[in-house]
Design an enzyme around this catalytic site. Structure first.
Site, PDB file in Angstrom:
ATOM      1  N   LYS A   1      -2.478  -1.464  -3.606  1.00  0.00           N
ATOM      2  CA  LYS A   1      -3.290  -0.249  -3.511  1.00  0.00           C
ATOM      3  C   LYS A   1      -2.411   0.988  -3.624  1.00  0.00           C
ATOM      4  O   LYS A   1      -1.365   1.031  -2.980  1.00  0.00           O
ATOM      5  CB  LYS A   1      -3.987  -0.273  -2.155  1.00  0.00           C
ATOM      6  CG  LYS A   1      -4.875   0.897  -1.863  1.00  0.00           C
ATOM      7  CD  LYS A   1      -5.448   0.716  -0.482  1.00  0.00           C
ATOM      8  CE  LYS A   1      -6.307   1.898  -0.134  1.00  0.00           C
ATOM      9  NZ  LYS A   1      -6.790   1.845   1.212  1.00  0.00           N
TER      10      LYS A   1
ATOM     11  N   LYS B   1       0.851  -1.186   0.000  1.00  0.00           N
ATOM     12  CA  LYS B   1       0.000   0.000   0.000  1.00  0.00           C
ATOM     13  C   LYS B   1       0.888   1.237   0.000  1.00  0.00           C
ATOM     14  O   LYS B   1       1.763   1.375   0.861  1.00  0.00           O
ATOM     15  CB  LYS B   1      -0.913  -0.012   1.222  1.00  0.00           C
ATOM     16  CG  LYS B   1      -1.737   1.263   1.362  1.00  0.00           C
ATOM     17  CD  LYS B   1      -2.781   1.151   2.448  1.00  0.00           C
ATOM     18  CE  LYS B   1      -3.511   2.456   2.635  1.00  0.00           C
ATOM     19  NZ  LYS B   1      -4.555   2.361   3.652  1.00  0.00           N
TER      20      LYS B   1
ATOM     21  N   LYS C   1       1.335  10.040   5.731  1.00  0.00           N
ATOM     22  CA  LYS C   1       1.443   8.640   6.172  1.00  0.00           C
ATOM     23  C   LYS C   1       2.715   7.979   5.640  1.00  0.00           C
ATOM     24  O   LYS C   1       2.792   6.754   5.548  1.00  0.00           O
ATOM     25  CB  LYS C   1       0.186   7.876   5.748  1.00  0.00           C
ATOM     26  CG  LYS C   1      -1.102   8.471   6.335  1.00  0.00           C
ATOM     27  CD  LYS C   1      -2.315   7.551   6.144  1.00  0.00           C
ATOM     28  CE  LYS C   1      -3.554   8.145   6.825  1.00  0.00           C
ATOM     29  NZ  LYS C   1      -4.730   7.223   6.763  1.00  0.00           N
TER      30      LYS C   1
HETATM   31  C1  PBG Z   1      -6.788   3.614   5.666  1.00  0.00           C
HETATM   32  C2  PBG Z   1      -7.479   3.347   4.379  1.00  0.00           C
HETATM   33  C3  PBG Z   1      -7.423   4.209   3.293  1.00  0.00           C
HETATM   34  C4  PBG Z   1      -8.194   3.638   2.303  1.00  0.00           C
HETATM   35  C5  PBG Z   1      -8.709   2.438   2.788  1.00  0.00           C
HETATM   36  N1  PBG Z   1      -8.235   2.266   4.079  1.00  0.00           N
HETATM   37  C6  PBG Z   1      -6.808   5.542   3.109  1.00  0.00           C
HETATM   38  C7  PBG Z   1      -5.595   5.927   3.776  1.00  0.00           C
HETATM   39  O1  PBG Z   1      -4.664   5.138   3.912  1.00  0.00           O
HETATM   40  O2  PBG Z   1      -5.548   7.082   4.199  1.00  0.00           O
HETATM   41  C8  PBG Z   1      -8.401   4.272   0.971  1.00  0.00           C
HETATM   42  C9  PBG Z   1      -9.546   3.840   0.181  1.00  0.00           C
HETATM   43  C10 PBG Z   1      -9.851   4.720  -0.969  1.00  0.00           C
HETATM   44  O3  PBG Z   1      -9.175   5.740  -1.237  1.00  0.00           O
HETATM   45  O4  PBG Z   1     -10.820   4.396  -1.666  1.00  0.00           O
HETATM   46  N2  PBG Z   1      -6.626   2.626   6.558  1.00  0.00           N
END
Ligand code: PBG
Length: 330
Positions: free
Chosen positions: A255, A201, A224
């Site tokens: 992701k 991610k 982050k």
């Molecule tokens: C955070 C999380 C995020 C998403 C899913 N879980 C965003 C982030 O890391 O700030 C993003 C999902 C999306 O953008 O559709 N645990």
């Protein structure tokens, strides 16, 4: 190695001359079985609350989420991934609501499983919807604490699994959390709970609409980048995946989605495990915005992007477009 005659013996257009032959030679398939429906729930009475940057992907009440599960069953969508919008008054530094068995996520999971037990329910394991600083873990002196965060994530995952979640999906990117969650699930007798690890991610600009949807955008301090990956890296993704596989992940997630298909391909080739990608909120928003301007055809854009995920090696895609895609694939 591909062999080909030279022109004019070879005329590749022969294979494209009509729909029947295009169908015969099509390499990649996309079916409803490849879809995981991403949706956001809230705790109020309103059935749907619009999210400005995500037209059509509204926040749903628990009752509306249960109806969505029935809709998923009717449409043949195998699973739903649920994300919570938490009342700001309930947020604190430790994200204590994350492990509340009577909290929004657990109630939504139960309502969806009661309404449509055949539909798989996946939950996010991370603290960001629940913390007043918007980070996925605990913060001390501006630093994200790893091991202390993992302990909280373990509690959250077990509570969610006990509520009936079929897949727990750690999206927090702390080190060691998959192994800790797996051990705790085994300990609790939750031996069938699947772990889909957000293994690779990236710290991405494409999460902004989601942060609006779950209400963390206004509280998030800083970025982050100490836990989510640098978008310049690719070998690092394979190391992350290797750790999560060794720790007991059943399924892997990359992701964001479309800008990271090279990572999907490497992960699928290297590990040959069930592999998914998340077509995230920013990707959804881009398509929606262009379509609202009449610049793209939405249905064609949905099907083309979902095929691209499949071509890259995804077994499935987490997407806000799932109900529309399922309808198109009917
Ligand atoms: C955070 C999380 C995020 C998403 C899913 N879980 C965003 C982030 O890391 O700030 C993003 C999902 C999306 O953008 O559709 N645990």
């Amino acid at each position: 190695m591909t062999h080909s005659a030279a022109f004019p013996a070879a005329r590749p257009r022969r294979l494209r001359q009509a729909d029947w032959v295009r169908r015969l030679v099509r390499e990649t398939t996309l079916t409803r079985n490849n879809l995981i429906w991403a949706l956001v729930v809230h705790d109020g009475p309103e059935a749907r609350i619009p999210v400005a940057a995500m037209p059509g992907a509204d926040r749903l009440s628990v009752a509306a989420a249960a109806e969505a599960a029935v809709e998923a069953r009717r449409l043949g969508i195998p699973a739903i991934a649920v994300f919570p919008y938490i009342d700001p008054k309930l947020k604190d530094a430790n994200g204590s609501q994350a492990a509340n068995p009577d909290g929004l996520v657990c109630r939504a999971v139960k309502a969806m499983k009661d309404a449509a037990p055949e539909v798989g329910i996946m939950v996010d394991v991370a603290l960001d919807p629940f913390t007043d600083h918007g980070h996925d873990g605990l913060v001390r002196d501006g630093r994200i604490l790893n091991d202390e965060s993992v302990a909280r994530l373990v509690d959250q995952a077990v509570v969610q699994a006990e509520a009936g979640a079929d897949i727990v999906a750690p999206s927090d990117m702390m080190d060691g959390r998959v192994g800790a969650i797996r051990a705790a699930l085994e300990q609790a007798g939750l031996t069938d709970t699947l772990i889909m690890s957000y293994a690779a991610k990236y710290a991405s600009a494409f999460y902004s609409p989601y942060r609006e949807a779950i209400g963390s955008a206004s509280v998030l301090t800083g970025d982050k980048k100490t836990y989510q990956m640098d978008f310049a890296n690719t070998d690092e993704a394979l190391r992350e995946v290797a750790l999560d596989v060794a720790e007991g992940a059943d399924m892997l997630l990359v992701k964001p989605g479309l800008p990271y298909l090279d990572i999907v391909r490497r992960v699928k080739d290297a590990f040959a495990l069930p592999t998914y990608a998340f077509q995230v909120s920013g990707e959804y928003a881009m398509i929606k915005a262009a379509c609202a301007n009449g610049w793209l055809d939405e249905d064609r854009a949905i099907l083309e992007t979902l095929h691209a995920f499949r071509r890259a090696g995804c077994d499935g895609v987490v997407t806000y477009f799932a109900p529309r895609a399922a309808t198109l694939l009917g």
